[in-house]
Scaffold this active site. Structure first.
Site, PDB file in Angstrom:
ATOM      1  N   CYS A   1      -1.811   3.350  -3.831  1.00 43.82           N
ATOM      2  CA  CYS A   1      -2.334   4.693  -3.691  1.00 43.82           C
ATOM      3  C   CYS A   1      -3.818   4.671  -4.032  1.00 43.82           C
ATOM      4  CB  CYS A   1      -1.616   5.634  -4.646  1.00 43.82           C
ATOM      5  SG  CYS A   1       0.076   5.875  -4.178  1.00 43.82           S
TER       6      CYS A   1
ATOM      7  N   HIS B   1       1.449  -0.265  -7.800  1.00 44.26           N
ATOM      8  CA  HIS B   1       1.188   1.146  -8.023  1.00 44.26           C
ATOM      9  C   HIS B   1      -0.199   1.285  -8.632  1.00 44.26           C
ATOM     10  CE1 HIS B   1       5.207   2.475  -7.111  1.00 44.26           C
ATOM     11  NE2 HIS B   1       5.704   1.512  -7.876  1.00 44.26           N
TER      12      HIS B   1
END
Lengths: 394, 497
Positions: free
Chosen positions: A185, A143
């Protein structure tokens, strides 16, 4: 004229020399833990399987993995990690060598691994024993957000830290070339601050954009792999040890509607061309149907002027143990038929937001280094002033 | 009228006490600031930057004296030029001497055949004299083999006897490794003992499966394709060296194929079995395939004669991996089987040169990285190591021309290399993580803003009260109404509250 020709030869020679490597290494990092991040472990294990299949020996693969999925009490298929619906291929298998496991996956260990600054007691298997002839494939998944990647919900590594570490590797002569791949991301921000030569980088999504998971397995109960990694792995199944496919072929295979995010490429630090100059596979990179914004390719202009051998996928994914010094790999240009092991329908289940984007997507890109400092100090002063006024009641 | 006491009469409400309390907070903050500064700043000791840069620009010139018999006097300048051309780190000095055969240094003498003996080269006058310079170049400064391992002062040699599958029968249960090592390996390790410190370990394994299926050939034998060779080492399942130290390891593997897969041969690129049963993996080690003879021998302990066919390739592979130069094919050595002084000397020179270049690079990188990355700590150990490396280099450069033998030069260069790389890879040299200014404010604001605001407010209020007090006291003094000024003062303080 003759002088010019000589000069050209010399240049070509330098570039040729830059492309030579005698060993391949891979650093595969899954920076997440916990059951619901199953897919990140599957990402890393999928890459692990691929580099191993293409010939990098286990001793030259450094795998950093929380490794709490296979033997998780919530795992109905104990001892297995699958990356596809239907569970056709067990990525965990019986020969997984995890070098940094569980709580050893920390930012400090990652940076120590790259820079080689270990404590005396660290065994060889946990060291990146590369030299100036090594090509390294670095893969990060987890992440992340703009210019950072979270490690196990506990700490973050910033893009600046990685750039500095790679720069020190360059200074120490610890690599010939690096292929840096990030699936998280806003992944493209992770390579934006690199500044050392010989690095080719790619990421799964532009700044302000999420990367998505690919599919769920309802028996496993979680998303099993991320979209970008899934399609990269799917492409890699077409590559065998003698493949002549180039990096440009890999990048040109990025399909935005399938992946769900806009992958980016950075080749301005990389000396060799990514593909053949004639009919370059990436000539139309990022402009095809499905791309909502033009694909990010830093170094698109420089690609034309590059000389030397084009970068093959096997330069980074294969193990080039040249057993006999005077033996040549040969000009075999054949594809291995897809063995369909990890291929499956490109049917996409409704995308699960794979990573919490920690920053609002409309976040301004930091322009210059002074801006954030100014903004932060202004906010600090304003808040402080407000409090003082309220308190004193002036 | 009120049952409450006047606040100004309570001991802890006295102005002086309150002011003391507020002041003590500020004093503690003021005293803590330097401590906070010291504990949060990192130690960055100065490095001898300019010295490093000057040193890194120098080039080591290793002296090389060659005495040439007058017969070859026509070639002197050509010898000089061609050696300088190939190896700029050599300071070549070619003399023409009558008594070259008595000198201890390198000498070129006329002889019956192309032969080297000690440091002398006998060059037949029947051969073309124009080839003498190139012959000398290949003896004095041969090209470094690309397959050689990087220089390290210490190496671990690991010899492993691998039975592919002990359960299939015909297992080699032991080998006379001591004898084999003393016969084939020790001559090399003792001759190159100046360069490296060797540690030798050996083991026998009874189950070492391959990670792939060897190709089955038409004649019932099995073959390893060139592609198989690249993945031959099954590092996941074979433990080839102990992990007790971090010295670089050179591996030597004697592989006995399973009884089901014999004989196992190495195939050429064109698919035909090659005559050799050994192959080398650059920088890693060597492998020899040992096929047991067709009627299995009665004893399955390998004796010295049995090991001959595998250990002579091992010794050649070891030499290649250590970068030991080969003699040019036309030149023969008077002492067959031993390593000639020409070769050892040229390896010493090459390694010295390499080490000096590498330690220059490492030192320069250390200094550059430290100046570029502001958050990188430099402690006293790093400083000492950099200085130690510089000292070794200084001494080497100062004495190289006069009174250092090749061995001593190598020792100096190896020390410089070890110290400089220790400094660069010092575990303490891990830069602090990058924190943007936003992060710093985000960390400090919640903690300090909430604590500082009441402190500021209290201090300002106290200062205001004190100034007002002083002003009023002054005014009263001016008006000269000092009758009940004390009571008025108390009131003034009350109103301000």
């Amino acid at each position: 004229m003759k002088f010019l020709l000589n000069w050209l030869w010399l240049l070509a020679g330098i570039h040729y020399a830059a492309g030579e490597h005698t060993n391949n290494w891979a650093v595969l990092v899954c920076s997440s833990r916990y059951w619901f991040n199953y897919r990140h472990m599957a990402n890393a294990l999928g890459m692990y399987r691929t580099v191993k299949r293409l010939g990098i020996p286990d001793s030259q693969i450094i795998l950093m993995l929380a490794d709490d999925a296979a033997c998780n009490s919530r795992n109905k298929f104990a001892g297995s990690v699958y990356a596809n619906t239907g569970r056709e291929l067990d990525l965990y298998g019986d020969n997984i060598e995890v070098d940094y496991r569980g709580y050893e996956v920390t930012v400090e260990n990652f940076l120590r691994l790259l820079t080689g600054r270990h404590d005396e007691s660290i065994p060889r298997s946990k060291r990146l024993l590369t030299d100036k002839n090594s090509n390294i494939f670095i893969y990060l998944t987890g992440h992340g957000g703009n210019e950072f990647l979270k490690f196990q919900d506990n700490e973050e590594v910033s893009a600046h830290d990685i750039s500095d570490a790679l720069h020190q590797m360059h200074q120490a002569g610890r690599y010939n070339e690096i292929f840096f791949m990030v699936d998280t991301c806003q992944a493209n921000s992770m390579y934006s601050t690199l500044y050392s030569p010989g690095i080719l980088a790619t990421g799964s999504s532009v700044v302000g954009e999420n990367s998505y998971s690919h599919e769920n397995d309802y028996d496993v109960g979680v998303a099993v792999i991320d979209s970008y990694t899934h399609y990269v792995l799917e492409y890699m199944e077409r590559v065998n040890k003698t493949s002549r496919l180039t990096m440009a072929d890999l990048f040109a295979s990025y399909d935005v509607p399938k992946i769900g995010s806009h992958p980016g490429v950075r080749s301005d630090l990389f000396q060799r061309p990514l593909g053949p100059q004639q009919q370059h596979p990436m000539a139309e990179y990022g402009r095809g149907p499905g791309w909502k914004v033009e694909g990010e390719w830093q170094g698109r202009e420089g690609e034309q002027g590059k000389m030397g051998k084009e970068a093959l996928i096997t330069d980074f994914f294969g193990g080039v143990v040249s057993v006999n010094a005077d033996e040549d790999a040969g000009d075999v240009s054949q594809f291995e038929p897809c063995d369909d092991a990890v291929l499956h329908k490109s049917l996409k289940s409704s995308p699960v937001v794979s990573s919490s984007s920690f920053l609002p997507t409309s976040r301004l890109p930091s322009s210059g280094s002074l801006y954030p400092i100014l903004r932060a100090s202004a906010a600090f002063l304003l808040l402080g002033g407000l409090f003082v006024f309220v308190f004193i009641g002036v | 009228m009120s049952r409450f006491r006047d606040p100004s009469t309570i001991s802890f409400q006295y102005d002086s006490v309150r002011r003391c309390i507020i002041a003590s907070y500020w004093i503690i903050i003021a005293l803590a600031l330097p401590l906070w500064w010291k504990t949060t700043s990192i130690q960055r000791l100065p490095l001898p930057t300019s010295e490093v840069y000057t040193q890194a620009q120098k080039k080591l010139q290793i002296p090389l004296e060659i005495c040439v018999d007058p017969v070859f006097s026509s070639q002197v300048s050509s010898i000089h030029a061609s050696i300088r051309n190939v190896a700029s780190y050599l300071e070549v000095n070619v003399n023409i001497g009558q008594h070259c055969n008595q000198s201890a240094g390198y000498a070129v003498l006329p002889g019956d055949q192309l032969l080297i003996q000690d440091r002398k080269l006998y060059y037949p006058t029947t051969l073309a004299v124009e080839n003498l310079p190139s012959t000398l170049v290949s003896l004095v400064a041969p090209e470094m083999d690309q397959r050689a391992a990087q220089y390290s002062p210490r190496y671990r040699l690991s010899f492993t006897l691998l039975n592919e599958d002990g359960s299939a029968g015909q297992v080699v249960t032991g080998w006379d490794i001591r004898q084999a090592i003393s016969q084939y390996i020790s001559p090399i390790t003792s001759a190159l003992g100046i360069l490296h410190n060797f540690t030798i370990e050996s083991q026998v394994q009874f189950h070492a499966p391959l990670a792939f299926e060897p190709a089955s050939l038409a004649d019932g034998t099995y073959g390893l394709t060139p592609e198989n060779l690249t993945v031959f080492i099954n590092s996941a399942e074979w433990t080839l060296s102990s992990s007790s130290s971090n010295d670089p390891v050179l591996h030597f593997v004697l592989f006995v194929p399973s009884a089901k897969r014999r004989p196992l041969t190495i195939l050429n690129l064109d698919g035909n079995p090659s005559s050799s049963s050994a192959f080398l993996i650059p920088q890693w080690g060597g492998i020899v395939i040992l096929n047991l003879p067709a009627p299995p021998p009665t004893t399955l302990d390998l004796t010295l004669p049995d090991l001959r066919s595998s250990f002579s390739p091992f010794s050649r592979q070891l030499l290649t991996l250590l970068g030991f130069p080969r003699l040019p094919p036309s030149v023969s050595s008077s002492s067959k089987g031993t390593l000639s002084l020409w070769q050892i000397d040229s390896l010493l020179r090459q390694r010295t040169h390499e080490n000096v270049v590498r330690s220059h690079d490492t030192l320069r990188s250390t200094v550059t990285v430290v100046s570029q990355i502001q958050g990188m700590p430099v402690d006293s150990q790093v400083q000492a190591q950099v200085q130690g490396a510089l000292k070794a280099l200084h001494e080497l450069f100062a004495f190289a021309r006069t009174n250092l033998s090749l061995d001593e030069m190598l020792v100096y260069s190896a020390r410089a290399l070890t110290l400089s790389s220790k400094a660069f890879f010092h575990p303490g040299m891990l830069a602090l993580l990058y924190f943007p200014a936003e992060h710093k404010y985000a960390v400090y604001t919640p903690l300090f803003a909430s604590a500082m605001i009441p402190l500021f407010a209290a201090a300002m209020r106290e200062v205001k009260a004190w100034r007002k007090e002083r002003k009023e006291a002054k005014a009263k003094a001016a008006k000269d109404v000092a009758v009940d000024g004390a009571a008025m003062d108390a009131n003034a303080v009350d109103t301000s509250q």
